[in-house]
Design a protein around this motif. Structure first.
Motif, PDB file in Angstrom:
ATOM      1  N   LEU A  73       0.903  -1.152  -0.069  1.00 39.09           N
ATOM      2  CA  LEU A  73      -0.086  -0.030  -0.080  1.00 39.09           C
ATOM      3  C   LEU A  73       1.028   1.126   0.063  1.00 39.09           C
ATOM      4  O   LEU A  73       0.660   2.237  -0.617  1.00 39.09           O
ATOM      5  CB  LEU A  73      -0.900   0.239   1.137  1.00 39.09           C
ATOM      6  N   MET A  74       1.993   1.215   0.808  1.00 46.52           N
ATOM      7  CA  MET A  74       2.829   2.603   0.876  1.00 46.52           C
ATOM      8  C   MET A  74       3.382   2.802  -0.584  1.00 46.52           C
ATOM      9  O   MET A  74       3.539   3.721  -1.069  1.00 46.52           O
ATOM     10  CB  MET A  74       4.109   2.196   1.625  1.00 46.52           C
ATOM     11  N   ASP A  75       3.971   1.396  -1.436  1.00 43.42           N
ATOM     12  CA  ASP A  75       4.429   1.523  -2.526  1.00 43.42           C
ATOM     13  C   ASP A  75       3.601   2.349  -3.615  1.00 43.42           C
ATOM     14  O   ASP A  75       3.954   2.796  -4.572  1.00 43.42           O
ATOM     15  CB  ASP A  75       5.041   0.209  -3.043  1.00 43.42           C
ATOM     16  N   ALA A 101       7.861   7.416  -3.540  1.00 41.53           N
ATOM     17  CA  ALA A 101       8.785   6.628  -3.385  1.00 41.53           C
ATOM     18  C   ALA A 101       9.776   7.237  -2.568  1.00 41.53           C
ATOM     19  O   ALA A 101      10.513   6.600  -1.645  1.00 41.53           O
ATOM     20  CB  ALA A 101       9.555   6.235  -4.922  1.00 41.53           C
ATOM     21  N   ASP A 102       9.831   8.517  -2.599  1.00 39.81           N
ATOM     22  CA  ASP A 102      10.927   9.284  -1.561  1.00 39.81           C
ATOM     23  C   ASP A 102      10.450   9.701  -0.345  1.00 39.81           C
ATOM     24  O   ASP A 102      11.149  10.648   0.499  1.00 39.81           O
ATOM     25  CB  ASP A 102      11.686  10.441  -2.277  1.00 39.81           C
ATOM     26  N   THR A 103       9.416   9.165   0.052  1.00 47.96           N
ATOM     27  CA  THR A 103       8.658   9.615   1.283  1.00 47.96           C
ATOM     28  C   THR A 103       9.527   8.993   2.548  1.00 47.96           C
ATOM     29  O   THR A 103       9.983   7.908   2.500  1.00 47.96           O
ATOM     30  CB  THR A 103       7.313   9.300   1.482  1.00 47.96           C
ATOM     31  N   ASP A 104       9.583   9.889   3.709  1.00 49.43           N
ATOM     32  CA  ASP A 104      10.077   9.307   4.838  1.00 49.43           C
ATOM     33  C   ASP A 104       9.078   8.587   5.791  1.00 49.43           C
ATOM     34  O   ASP A 104       9.375   8.325   6.953  1.00 49.43           O
ATOM     35  CB  ASP A 104      10.643  10.422   5.655  1.00 49.43           C
ATOM     36  N   THR A 105       7.935   8.578   5.260  1.00 49.81           N
ATOM     37  CA  THR A 105       6.777   7.944   6.126  1.00 49.81           C
ATOM     38  C   THR A 105       7.085   6.557   6.207  1.00 49.81           C
ATOM     39  O   THR A 105       7.269   5.825   5.458  1.00 49.81           O
ATOM     40  CB  THR A 105       5.474   8.219   5.317  1.00 49.81           C
ATOM     41  N   ALA A 106       6.868   6.020   7.673  1.00 49.79           N
ATOM     42  CA  ALA A 106       7.056   4.739   7.842  1.00 49.79           C
ATOM     43  C   ALA A 106       5.501   3.806   7.655  1.00 49.79           C
ATOM     44  O   ALA A 106       4.703   4.392   7.519  1.00 49.79           O
ATOM     45  CB  ALA A 106       7.171   4.552   9.460  1.00 49.79           C
TER      46      ALA A 106
END
Length: 92
Positions: free
Chosen positions: A44-46, A51-56
């Motif tokens: 889901l994150m992908d 792509a360059d997010t720092d979100t966990a």
């Protein structure tokens, strides 16, 4: 009764529009498009974060909590946590 309109980008429950953010709508639409399929947090994150997010990956949990809250009165499906894996929508 619940429905989603991808063209209008709306979610309707019992005739009332549910106010969803763009990301909430997209996540919910994805889950409901593949009922019973489990998506990992990373999948889901992908798909829904840059792509360059720092979100966990745990940020996905926050969105699931928000969606569950907004859809608390919906009897058509539920978002289930698959322990150790991710999430899936189950049609009732």
């Amino acid at each position: 009764r619940f429905s989603m309109d991808a063209d209008e980008h709306t979610a309707i429950l019992d005739g009332q529009e549910i106010n969803l953010t763009n990301r909430e709508f997209n996540i919910l639409y994805k889950l409901l498009s593949y009922p019973k399929k489990t998506f990992t947090r990373q999948q889901l994150m992908d798909e829904f974060w840059d792509a360059d997010t720092d979100t966990a990956p745990r940020a996905v949990d926050v969105y699931m909590t928000k969606l569950r809250s907004k859809l608390a009165l919906c009897d058509d499906f539920e978002i289930r946590t698959v322990h150790g894996l991710g999430y899936k929508a189950v049609i009732k």
